[in-house]
Design a protein around this motif. Structure first.
Motif, PDB file in Angstrom:
ATOM      1  N   PHE A 158       3.747  -3.884 -13.264  1.00 32.60           N
ATOM      2  CA  PHE A 158       2.763  -3.026 -12.611  1.00 32.60           C
ATOM      3  C   PHE A 158       3.044  -2.928 -11.116  1.00 32.60           C
ATOM      4  CE2 PHE A 158       0.147  -4.144 -16.355  1.00 32.60           C
ATOM      5  CZ  PHE A 158      -0.148  -2.867 -16.763  1.00 32.60           C
ATOM      6  N   ILE A 159       3.320  -4.043 -10.508  1.00 34.61           N
ATOM      7  CA  ILE A 159       3.575  -4.064  -9.065  1.00 34.61           C
ATOM      8  C   ILE A 159       4.834  -3.267  -8.738  1.00 34.61           C
ATOM      9  CG2 ILE A 159       4.134  -5.570  -7.113  1.00 34.61           C
ATOM     10  CD1 ILE A 159       2.464  -7.752  -8.687  1.00 34.61           C
ATOM     11  N   ILE A 160       5.862  -3.459  -9.521  1.00 30.11           N
ATOM     12  CA  ILE A 160       7.115  -2.743  -9.300  1.00 30.11           C
ATOM     13  C   ILE A 160       6.915  -1.243  -9.482  1.00 30.11           C
ATOM     14  CG2 ILE A 160       9.439  -2.389 -10.224  1.00 30.11           C
ATOM     15  CD1 ILE A 160       9.370  -5.466 -10.889  1.00 30.11           C
ATOM     16  N   ARG A 161       6.194  -0.862 -10.514  1.00 28.58           N
ATOM     17  CA  ARG A 161       5.940   0.554 -10.765  1.00 28.58           C
ATOM     18  C   ARG A 161       5.148   1.176  -9.610  1.00 28.58           C
ATOM     19  NH1 ARG A 161       3.043   0.618 -15.636  1.00 28.58           N
ATOM     20  NH2 ARG A 161       4.936  -0.180 -16.558  1.00 28.58           N
ATOM     21  N   LEU A 162       4.146   0.457  -9.113  1.00 31.35           N
ATOM     22  CA  LEU A 162       3.364   0.968  -7.988  1.00 31.35           C
ATOM     23  C   LEU A 162       4.250   1.116  -6.758  1.00 31.35           C
ATOM     24  CD1 LEU A 162       0.666   1.805  -6.758  1.00 31.35           C
ATOM     25  CD2 LEU A 162       0.284  -0.589  -6.204  1.00 31.35           C
ATOM     26  N   ARG A 163       5.085   0.150  -6.512  1.00 31.87           N
ATOM     27  CA  ARG A 163       5.965   0.210  -5.332  1.00 31.87           C
ATOM     28  C   ARG A 163       6.914   1.404  -5.425  1.00 31.87           C
ATOM     29  NH1 ARG A 163      10.222  -4.288  -3.190  1.00 31.87           N
ATOM     30  NH2 ARG A 163      10.737  -3.194  -1.299  1.00 31.87           N
ATOM     31  N   LYS A 164       7.465   1.626  -6.613  1.00 30.49           N
ATOM     32  CA  LYS A 164       8.388   2.752  -6.791  1.00 30.49           C
ATOM     33  C   LYS A 164       7.684   4.090  -6.584  1.00 30.49           C
ATOM     34  CE  LYS A 164      11.924   1.011  -9.917  1.00 30.49           C
ATOM     35  NZ  LYS A 164      12.498   1.142 -11.252  1.00 30.49           N
ATOM     36  N   THR A 165       6.495   4.218  -7.134  1.00 30.49           N
ATOM     37  CA  THR A 165       5.802   5.505  -7.055  1.00 30.49           C
ATOM     38  C   THR A 165       5.116   5.714  -5.713  1.00 30.49           C
ATOM     39  OG1 THR A 165       3.807   4.603  -8.073  1.00 30.49           O
ATOM     40  CG2 THR A 165       5.422   5.642  -9.535  1.00 30.49           C
ATOM     41  N   SER A 166       4.819   4.665  -4.975  1.00 29.72           N
ATOM     42  CA  SER A 166       4.084   4.814  -3.725  1.00 29.72           C
ATOM     43  C   SER A 166       4.874   5.583  -2.674  1.00 29.72           C
ATOM     44  CB  SER A 166       3.655   3.455  -3.182  1.00 29.72           C
ATOM     45  OG  SER A 166       4.781   2.695  -2.799  1.00 29.72           O
ATOM     46  N   MET A 167       6.163   5.658  -2.816  1.00 24.12           N
ATOM     47  CA  MET A 167       6.975   6.421  -1.863  1.00 24.12           C
ATOM     48  C   MET A 167       6.661   7.910  -1.923  1.00 24.12           C
ATOM     49  SD  MET A 167      10.713   4.646  -2.132  1.00 24.12           S
ATOM     50  CE  MET A 167      10.978   5.176  -3.811  1.00 24.12           C
ATOM     51  N   PHE A 168       6.053   8.361  -3.003  1.00 26.64           N
ATOM     52  CA  PHE A 168       5.854   9.787  -3.213  1.00 26.64           C
ATOM     53  C   PHE A 168       4.421  10.250  -2.952  1.00 26.64           C
ATOM     54  CE2 PHE A 168       9.360   8.330  -5.871  1.00 26.64           C
ATOM     55  CZ  PHE A 168      10.384   9.069  -5.298  1.00 26.64           C
ATOM     56  N   TYR A 169       3.550   9.364  -2.483  1.00 26.04           N
ATOM     57  CA  TYR A 169       2.204   9.788  -2.139  1.00 26.04           C
ATOM     58  C   TYR A 169       2.268  10.579  -0.847  1.00 26.04           C
ATOM     59  CZ  TYR A 169       0.720   6.585  -5.755  1.00 26.04           C
ATOM     60  OH  TYR A 169       0.559   5.957  -6.939  1.00 26.04           O
ATOM     61  N   LYS A 170       1.440  11.603  -0.756  1.00 25.90           N
ATOM     62  CA  LYS A 170       1.500  12.498   0.403  1.00 25.90           C
ATOM     63  C   LYS A 170       0.845  11.906   1.649  1.00 25.90           C
ATOM     64  CE  LYS A 170       1.983  16.744  -2.133  1.00 25.90           C
ATOM     65  NZ  LYS A 170       1.553  18.109  -2.320  1.00 25.90           N
ATOM     66  N   ASN A 171      -0.123  11.008   1.428  1.00 20.02           N
ATOM     67  CA  ASN A 171      -0.784  10.424   2.593  1.00 20.02           C
ATOM     68  C   ASN A 171      -1.259   9.012   2.277  1.00 20.02           C
ATOM     69  OD1 ASN A 171      -3.340  10.643   1.235  1.00 20.02           O
ATOM     70  ND2 ASN A 171      -3.382  12.810   1.831  1.00 20.02           N
ATOM     71  N   GLU A 172      -1.770   8.366   3.303  1.00 22.88           N
ATOM     72  CA  GLU A 172      -2.203   6.975   3.176  1.00 22.88           C
ATOM     73  C   GLU A 172      -3.393   6.834   2.227  1.00 22.88           C
ATOM     74  OE1 GLU A 172      -3.749   3.472   6.142  1.00 22.88           O
ATOM     75  OE2 GLU A 172      -2.397   4.995   6.965  1.00 22.88           O
ATOM     76  N   LYS A 173      -4.286   7.808   2.246  1.00 23.02           N
ATOM     77  CA  LYS A 173      -5.467   7.744   1.372  1.00 23.02           C
ATOM     78  C   LYS A 173      -5.051   7.784  -0.102  1.00 23.02           C
ATOM     79  CE  LYS A 173      -9.925   9.744   0.353  1.00 23.02           C
ATOM     80  NZ  LYS A 173     -10.901  10.789   0.626  1.00 23.02           N
TER      81      LYS A 173
END
Length: 177
Positions: A96-111
Motif C-alpha cells: 500500500f505504501i509503495i503504491r501510494l508513493r508511486k501514484t503520488s507523483m501524479f497528483y496535481k496539487n498538495e490537497k
C-alpha cells in the motif's frame, strides 16, 4: 528440486498452523524436521554454484546468492521461537505504501495528495481490521452526518455494530459480508 524441498517445509508449517500448535511446539518440530531440509537446500544450491551448473549472474544464480547471503534470517523460524515462517504480512502492508508513493507523483496539487493519503490510511486500516472495504466506505458515505457527530462509532473495528444497532442508512442485510 529447490522448490519441491522448500514446498515440504511449507507444508510442515501449514500443518502445524492448522493443528493449532503452540510456538514452542512449532519451534521444536521445525528444528527436528525443517532445519535438515533447509540445510539440504543450502548444500544443493551451493553445489550448483560451486560446480558451475548455474551462472552466478543469471536470475537463478542471483536467487541462489540471495538465499545464501540471507540464509540465517531465512531459517530463523527453525531457531527462534515466535519467528514467522515468512514475511508475507509485512510485504502486503508495504505494498500500500509503495503504491501510494508511486501514484503520488501524479497528483496535481498538495490537497489531492493529502486526500489520497487519508483514503489510503482508511483503506489499509479497514483491510487490516478484516472488513469488506467497499461496504465500509459505503456505510461511511451513507451515514456522513452520523460519522461527523460520533466518529468513534464508525471506526473500522466498530462500524458493523453501529450499523446493526443504530438507525443507519446502511444495514448489514444490504451488503455486508
Amino acid at each position: 528440486e529447490i522448490l519441491s524441498r522448500y514446498g515440504a517445509v511449507n507444508k510442515i508449517e501449514q500443518n502445524l498452523t492448522k493443528k493449532g500448535a503452540t510456538h514452542e511446539e512449532k519451534l521444536a518440530y521445525h528444528q527436528e524436521h525443517s532445519l535438515p531440509v533447509m540445510e539440504e537446500i543450502k548444500k544443493y544450491v551451493k553445489s550448483l554454484i560451486d560446480d558451475k551448473k548455474v551462472e552466478p549472474n543469471s536470475s537463478l544464480g542471483e536467487a541462489i546468492s540471495y538465499f545464501l547471503n540471507h540464509y540465517e534470517g531465512l531459517i530463523a523460524f527453525c531457531k527462534v521461537e515466535k519467528a514467522p515462517f515468512d514475511n508475507n504480512k509485512a510485504e502486503r502492508s508495504l505494498k500500500f505504501i509503495i503504491r501510494l508513493r508511486k501514484t503520488s507523483m501524479f497528483y496535481k496539487n498538495e490537497k489531492g495528495c493529502k486526500v489520497a493519503s487519508i483514503m489510503q490510511s482508511i483503506l489499509c486500516t479497514a483491510q487490516e481490521a478484516g472488513i469488506n472495504v467497499f461496504d465500509y466506505l459505503m456505510a461511511i458515505l451513507e451515514n456522513a452526518d452520523k460519522v461527523k457527530k460520533n466518529p468513534a462509532d464508525f471506526l473500522p473495528w466498530t462500524f458493523e455494530q453501529t450499523i446493526n444497532a443504530k438507525d443507519c442508512a446502511y444495514h448489514q442485510d444490504q451488503c455486508l459480508t
